[in-house]
Design an enzyme around this catalytic site. Structure first.
Site, PDB file in Angstrom:
ATOM      1  N   GLY A 290       0.773  -1.239   0.000  1.00 28.57           N
ATOM      2  CA  GLY A 290       0.000   0.000   0.000  1.00 28.57           C
ATOM      3  C   GLY A 290       0.798   1.278   0.000  1.00 28.57           C
ATOM      4  O   GLY A 290       0.231   2.353   0.192  1.00 28.57           O
TER       5      GLY A 290
ATOM      6  N   LYS B  90       4.067   1.183  -4.671  1.00 19.68           N
ATOM      7  CA  LYS B  90       5.124   0.603  -5.522  1.00 19.68           C
ATOM      8  C   LYS B  90       4.649   0.421  -6.957  1.00 19.68           C
ATOM      9  O   LYS B  90       5.335   0.773  -7.908  1.00 19.68           O
ATOM     10  CB  LYS B  90       5.578  -0.753  -4.944  1.00 19.68           C
ATOM     11  CG  LYS B  90       6.140  -0.669  -3.545  1.00 19.68           C
ATOM     12  CD  LYS B  90       6.673  -1.991  -3.059  1.00 19.68           C
ATOM     13  CE  LYS B  90       5.588  -3.042  -2.906  1.00 19.68           C
ATOM     14  NZ  LYS B  90       4.588  -2.701  -1.891  1.00 19.68           N
ATOM     15  N   THR B  91       3.465  -0.174  -7.116  1.00 18.80           N
ATOM     16  CA  THR B  91       2.948  -0.457  -8.464  1.00 18.80           C
ATOM     17  C   THR B  91       2.604   0.825  -9.204  1.00 18.80           C
ATOM     18  O   THR B  91       2.902   0.965 -10.400  1.00 18.80           O
ATOM     19  CB  THR B  91       1.696  -1.349  -8.359  1.00 18.80           C
ATOM     20  OG1 THR B  91       2.017  -2.512  -7.602  1.00 18.80           O
ATOM     21  CG2 THR B  91       1.223  -1.771  -9.740  1.00 18.80           C
TER      22      THR B  91
ATOM     23  N   SER C   6      15.578  -7.552  18.224  1.00 20.17           N
ATOM     24  CA  SER C   6      15.477  -6.131  18.564  1.00 20.17           C
ATOM     25  C   SER C   6      14.788  -5.862  19.905  1.00 20.17           C
ATOM     26  O   SER C   6      14.788  -4.733  20.378  1.00 20.17           O
ATOM     27  CB  SER C   6      14.760  -5.364  17.448  1.00 20.17           C
ATOM     28  OG  SER C   6      13.461  -5.861  17.256  1.00 20.17           O
TER      29      SER C   6
ATOM     30  N   LYS D  39       9.611   1.911  13.010  1.00 17.83           N
ATOM     31  CA  LYS D  39       9.495   1.843  14.475  1.00 17.83           C
ATOM     32  C   LYS D  39       9.272   3.233  15.088  1.00 17.83           C
ATOM     33  O   LYS D  39       8.481   3.392  16.029  1.00 17.83           O
ATOM     34  CB  LYS D  39      10.746   1.199  15.066  1.00 17.83           C
ATOM     35  CG  LYS D  39      10.871  -0.293  14.745  1.00 17.83           C
ATOM     36  CD  LYS D  39      12.175  -0.857  15.261  1.00 17.83           C
ATOM     37  CE  LYS D  39      12.288  -2.359  14.937  1.00 17.83           C
ATOM     38  NZ  LYS D  39      13.567  -2.933  15.396  1.00 17.83           N
TER      39      LYS D  39
END
Length: 816
Positions: A393, A396-397, A713, A756
């Site tokens: 979402g 990219k496309t 992490s 993050k």
């Protein structure tokens, strides 16, 4: 068996034979006995035969053309009508001598002599007894020789095996007569009427299709049973050859009949089509040739096309190959061979298009403009292979579509999600039923140019099956050094893909084959901040959804605060796909009111959002209080962006065991173990009582137990949680942390920092503890997105404890 013009067969004695009759007699047992009792003359005239062998009792016609032979026949016919017949060793010798003839022959009776108009003489001979030449007396005017009789050993009357051989000879002879089209069926009666066993063998041997040497070998056998067995072997071979020949001729006749039938039907169809005004096959081929003249292909491709269309012209239209060839040539004509669209290298215009279509993504747009700049400066350069990777979402496309619009190229998209057949990329061989080219060539055919912007969507979701590995097939497609001659199995020749601008998209790079990853330039696309999402929704998503629902800004508007409420309360994602769905839901609610002419708020309020979308469900992402010991806020990266997670620790009376829950992975469990061992080793420094470690069990839990969690992490968060619960002291308020720990007490850097940080800001976190090596990740984030956040960069675990643990006792603290 050969055809010797057997006219009629009766039981007639040799003595009854009339030279003027049309009947050729068969040898009876009485005749055979009388013949056996006759004595041979001491000397006899020898007639050499070129291409046959005379057997005792058999009647054959002989045509004599040599002067010596004609004189011999005339002399013998005028005298005793008995001559010696011997086969020549080499039929090409015109004037045979004693060395050119076989030693074993047959004494023959001249039955009739016929003079032909051409000067040759035809003589009908009947064999009597075998003889052997003892000595040649003279060779002029023809060969005269001394002869002696060759005795024949016959089996006894009681020999049942010989009787069985004779029965087999008769049976196979009848079968040969039936199978051979050249032998009249009357010959069957001849075989059935022969009573003499030796004559039957001689008769069959004489009429078989054997060469002179084979027949001479049979004549030379002195034991009748052996001759019968040899004759039977030859007959079996001849029968098998006849049956095979007849079978082949039958099949060929059927095939020819079918081809002729199809040809006539095709001609009728062609005539009917022309009468109805349809296109004939010949006209279709002519149209293909006309199209081919307008193609920009090179000599190699043109030569291949001409070869294939010539093959099509020779193929029967009713044949399956005709349809295969026609489909193949149609693809050949529809492919954009050397057909390129002109690129528009106005980079300022390209920048405007990218900015208009996509808010944010500054780094991605900068990299793409750099690629376009290089293409402009070196027009002959092969197109780069770009791979955009990031959460779902984030656009990219649609970036690929914007690049195509900016360059003025055609846009092609191919989804690779779940693709598991290598033939989808390379195509099938055209000999298979339903064969077609691969989707690469199909897409280029649809685009109509050889240099489109080609988006390979979801390249990380390719899978492997028994049909091959599609990612391996993509290696050639995405290699600038190889794709100039991309080989498709259906096309069966190379096609140039070097001018195609390939853009791959993926959510993660971990599942992509290393060799494939190496061929692409990876551009990472991170998630959007809340501020970016608000602007994207305001500038793009809301106007787009209004248009799709038949409304305008006159019907409905929405403020930034309400957009932020939708983003924070109803979506948890890095992209904006779920946000668009929620906005569509809000607009549909207003559209219903417009359609039903009801009253509604033209500007969306907080109450409208709650009424339409329900109560906010994602408020739990807010930072929790610090009253209870052992609760720490950690930062995590997920495939849909950043998230916060809570580490909870609890102690209870026991023997110092450590328990972990919350669906944790191996790496995360190891982080907890490392943190525990570090605390045990440095208890005094951290203010932890050793007796507590020995007399209390520790339980660590990470909520949302149904969700798998793993990664290093959360190391410093687990350490802080353990120190807090072991000392019963509060953790600093509005604090979150991320970092890996080691046994030596070092804090190591981790990935996904931007996602993050965005998650921390959504949760109203004020302070964040990070590894010092992660500082460069923070520097890459725009300063306006970091407003209100304080960062603490650490290198040692002791620094984490100092920053995170306060001196205040936790609520309901236990006395340890």
């Amino acid at each position: 068996m050969s055809n010797h013009n057997i006219k009629t067969l009766d039981k007639m004695s040799l003595h009854d034979f009339d030279t003027e009759a049309d009947l050729i007699p068969l040898l009876t047992p009485e005749d055979e006995e009388e013949m056996a009792n006759e004595e041979l003359p001491n000397s006899i005239a020898i007639l050499p035969l070129r291409n046959t062998v005379l057997f005792p009792g058999v009647v054959i016609p002989i045509t004599a053309g040599r002067d010596k032979s004609i004189k011999l026949i005339n002399d013998a016919n005028a005298a005793g009508k008995v001559i010696g017949v011997v086969a020549q060793k080499d039929e090409d010798i015109e004037d045979p001598t004693r060395d050119d003839i076989h030693q074993i022959g047959t004494v023959a009776q001249i039955l009739r002599v016929l003079k032909m108009p051409d000067g040759n003489v035809t003589v009908i001979l009947q064999g009597k007894k075998r003889f052997q030449i003892s000595k040649v007396i003279s060779e002029e005017p023809y060969i005269n020789a001394l002869i002696k009789e060759v005795p024949e050993k016959r089996p006894s009357v009681a020999d049942t095996e010989f009787g069985a051989i004779i029965d087999s000879v008769k049976e196979i002879a009848i079968k040969i007569i039936k199978e051979s089209p050249n032998i009249p069926t009357e010959a069957t009666f001849a075989i059935k009427n022969i009573e003499s066993q030796s004559f039957l063998i001689n008769f069959v041997s004489s009429n078989m299709n054997l060469d002179v040497k084979e027949k001479q070998d049979l004549l030379s056998m002195n034991i009748l049973k052996e001759r019968a067995l040899s004759t039977l072997r030859y007959m079996n071979t001849e029968l098998q050859k006849l049956e095979l020949k007849n079978d082949i001729q039958s099949k060929v006749r059927i095939d020819l009949d079918q081809q002729q039938r199809e040809y006539f039907l095709h001609q009728q169809m062609k005539t009917i089509q022309e009468e109805l005004g349809g296109v004939s096959y010949d006209q279709e081929i002519d149209e293909m040739r006309v199209k081919a003249k307008g193609k920009k292909w090179d000599e190699k491709v043109e030569k291949h096309f001409e070869k294939e269309i010539s093959k099509l012209q020779r193929t029967n239209p009713q044949s399956p190959d005709f349809g295969i060839l026609r489909n193949y040539l149609e693809l050949f004509l529809e492919l954009p061979w050397n057909n390129f669209s002109k690129d528009n290298f106005d980079l300022k215009r390209a920048q405007k298009i990218l900015d208009k279509d996509h808010f944010g993504l500054e780094d991605v747009k900068k990299r793409i403009i750099e690629h376009l700049a290089v293409l402009k400066l070196r027009n002959d350069m092969k197109s780069p292979i770009i791979c955009l990777t990031g959460p779902p979402g984030v656009g990219k496309t649609s970036i690929g579509k914007s690049i195509a619009k900016a360059l003025g190229r055609e846009y092609v998209r191919m989804s690779l999600g779940g693709l598991r057949d290598e033939a989808e990329i390379r195509g099938h061989r055209k000999t298979y039923i339903g064969a077609m080219p691969g989707r690469i060539l199909q897409s280029l055919k649809k685009a109509g140019t050889s240099n489109p912007v080609f988006v390979l969507d979801e390249i990380d979701k390719l899978s492997v099956s028994h049909s091959g590995d599609p990612s391996s097939a993509l290696l050639e497609v995405l290699d600038p050094e190889q794709n100039k001659e991309f080989y498709d199995n259906f096309l069966e020749m190379g096609f140039d893909l070097s001018k195609v601008m390939f853009i791959a998209t993926s959510n993660t790079m971990t599942t992509i084959q290393p060799a494939l990853k190496d061929r692409m330039e990876v551009i990472k696309m991170t998630g959007y901040t809340i501020e970016e999402k608000v602007e994207i929704a305001r500038q793009h998503l809301f106007p787009k959804q209004l248009k799709e629902h038949g409304l305008t800004t006159k019907h409905l508007t929405i403020g930034k605060r309400q957009l932020e409420k939708v983003i924070e309360g109803y979506t948890r994602e890095s992209g904006v796909r779920a946000l668009e769905q929620k906005l569509a839901q809000v607009i549909r609610h207003a559209a219903k009111s417009v359609a039903m002419e009801e009253e509604y708020n033209m500007k969306v309020t907080d109450e409208d959002i709650i009424k339409t979308l329900g109560a906010p469900r994602l408020e739990r992402d807010k930072s929790e209080g610090n009253e209870v010991a052992g609760v720490v806020t950690g930062l995590a990266w997920t495939s849909v962006g950043g998230d916060i997670l809570f580490i909870e620790s609890l102690i209870s009376k026991g023997k110092g065991t450590l328990t972990l829950t919350g669906n944790l992975g191996t790496v995360m469990k190891e982080s907890a173990t490392i943190a525990m061992e570090y605390i045990k080793s440095n208890a005094e420094l951290l203010g932890v009582n050793q007796e507590v470690l020995q007399n209390y069990n520790i339980h660590i839990h990470v909520p949302e137990g149904a969700t798998p969690k793993d990664g290093p992490s959360a190391g410093i968060a687990m350490l802080t949680s353990l120190v807090s619960v072991l000392t019963q002291k509060r953790v600093k308020k509005s604090l979150a942390m991320t970092g890996e720990i080691t046994l030596r007490g070092k804090v190591l850097p981790v990935g996904g920092i931007k996602e993050k940080i965005l998650a921390a800001k959504r949760a109203n976190i004020k302070e964040i503890i990070l590894c010092a090596d992660n500082k460069h990740d923070i520097d890459e984030i725009k300063s306006e997105y970091l407003a209100g956040l304080t960062f603490h960069y650490v290198k040692e675990m002791s620094e984490v404890v100092t920053l995170a643990i306060t001196n205040q006792k936790a609520k309901n603290a236990k006395e340890l």
